[in-house]
Design an enzyme around this catalytic site. Structure first.
Site, short mmCIF file in Angstrom:
data_model
loop_
_atom_site.label_atom_id
_atom_site.label_comp_id
_atom_site.label_asym_id
_atom_site.label_seq_id
_atom_site.Cartn_x
_atom_site.Cartn_y
_atom_site.Cartn_z
N GLY A 11 0.82 -1.21 0.00
CA GLY A 11 0.00 0.00 0.00
C GLY A 11 0.85 1.26 0.00
N ARG A 72 0.74 -5.32 -6.49
CA ARG A 72 0.84 -6.64 -5.86
C ARG A 72 1.38 -7.62 -6.90
NH1 ARG A 72 -0.13 -5.14 -0.52
NH2 ARG A 72 -1.93 -3.74 -0.48
N ASP A 103 5.09 -4.86 6.17
CA ASP A 103 5.60 -6.18 6.51
C ASP A 103 5.63 -7.13 5.32
OD1 ASP A 103 2.85 -6.37 6.36
OD2 ASP A 103 2.63 -7.63 8.14
N THR A 125 4.34 2.61 5.64
CA THR A 125 2.96 2.15 5.75
C THR A 125 2.21 3.05 6.72
OG1 THR A 125 1.52 0.39 6.62
CG2 THR A 125 3.78 0.43 7.42
N ASP A 127 -0.17 2.20 8.52
CA ASP A 127 -0.73 1.41 9.62
C ASP A 127 0.07 1.48 10.92
OD1 ASP A 127 -2.68 0.60 7.81
OD2 ASP A 127 -1.56 -1.20 7.24
N ASP A 129 2.22 -0.59 11.98
CA ASP A 129 2.07 -1.92 12.56
C ASP A 129 3.34 -2.76 12.56
OD1 ASP A 129 2.20 -2.23 9.83
OD2 ASP A 129 0.46 -3.56 9.68
N ARG A 171 -5.58 -1.77 9.41
CA ARG A 171 -5.64 -3.24 9.45
C ARG A 171 -5.91 -3.71 10.89
NH1 ARG A 171 -0.95 -6.09 6.11
NH2 ARG A 171 0.35 -5.00 7.61
#
Length: 319
Positions: A11, A72, A103, A125, A127, A129, A171
């Site tokens: 992303g 992707r 990740d 990212t 996120d 995360d 997410r």
């Protein structure tokens, strides 16, 4: 180390362009040839590789998204695809690769390192995360985008004396919800790490109404999801009008904040330094304000962090 390449994967995140710029100009400053790979690992497999110069990254530090594009690649998930990617890098004489992403992108860098490719990962990212680093590139911008939406929704929520349920991205990590909720003065933040009780939520809203509270803002992380269902439940139980807003991909766009531009520049610079030092299968990040680097296997194995203190502060200040 004579020739390096850079790609963005997964992303997109605001600040990726600033990181690309830092990698390219640091590499050139240190006498390296720098190649750009378009469309992530998919483009790598297809040989979409071109030489970059200083002008290639002019006027991009303020731009969101990624000039290298991202895509992707199911093929790259296979062993055959990874071998092909490594062969392409060797064919182009590329000695080291900088991978900017989350990740999933890091797993890709990890796979390539097994075929002798020197790889460095930069966390890009929204996120936030990745447990090994305090912050990822794009997170700060995303939080500020959400905060801007909160400020606007608060106006209409107050005018109509209703509840606004706002679903944000991230997410399975609740950091965007947690940080934006605290900064935006939300009455409740619902995140995967803590979960929620719908009865307790409705009780809080009704108690607030008795105190004269005119509106409520509820922030929901997408890892919990169901903003529309939560709004419907609130309206059914409390009798107070409730509306859901799913912010979606607007959180990935926009000009990166100063914090994200600076973080991207610092990490991009350090990534090139590590390649010159001969490091591989390594990721860069920031901890306690200092740039750090860590083995990629160790970084990916770290358990997700959660700021319990920040969550408690948000709860204490919400009433």
């Amino acid at each position: 180390m004579k020739k390096i390449a850079v790609l963005t994967s997964g992303g997109d995140a605001p600040g990726m362009n600033a990181a690309i710029r830092a990698v390219v100009r640091t590499g050139l400053d240190k006498g390296l040839t720098v190649m750009g790979i378009q469309r992530g690992f998919s483009g790598l497999i297809n040989g979409e590789i071109f030489q970059m110069e200083r002008r290639s990254v002019s006027d991009i530090i303020q731009r969101g998204g990624t000039i290298l594009r991202t895509a992707r690649s199911d093929e790259f998930r296979t062993e055959a695809g990874q071998k092909k990617a490594a062969t392409i890098l060797n064919t182009f004489g590329i000695d080291g690769l900088v991978v900017i992403g989350g990740d999933g992108s890091f797993h890709g860098a990890q796979a390539l390192s097994k075929y002798g490719i020197k790889t460095i990962g930069i966390p890009g990212t929204i996120d936030n995360d990745l447990a090994y680093t305090d912050f990822t590139i794009g997170f700060d911008t995303s939080v500020n985008t959400v905060l801007d939406a909160i400020n606007k929704l608060r106006d209409t929520s107050t005018s109509h004396e209703r509840v606004s349920v706002i679903e944000v991205m991230g997410r399975n990590c609740g950091d965007i919800a947690l940080y934006s909720g605290l900064a935006g003065g939300a009455e409740s933040v619902i995140i995967p790490e803590k979960g929620y009780n719908s009865n307790e939520l409705c009780k809080m809203i009704l108690e607030g109404k008795l105190r004269g509270k005119m509106h409520n803002l509820i922030i929901v992380a997408e890892g919990v999801g169901g903003a529309n269902e939560i709004a419907q439940k609130i309206e059914e139980v409390t009798g107070i009008g409730a509306r859901a807003t799913v912010l979606g991909h607007i959180q990935r766009g926009g000009s990166p904040t100063a914090n994200d531009r600076i973080l991207a520049s610092r990490l991009g610079y350090r990534a090139v330094e590590l390649l010159i030092e001969g490091k591989s299968s390594t990721v860069v990040g920031v901890r306690g304000g200092k740039v750090i680097d860590m083995d990629i296997n160790e970084a990916l194995a770290m358990e997700a962090k959660f700021d319990e203190e920040l969550y408690l502060i948000g709860e204490a200040l919400s009433y």
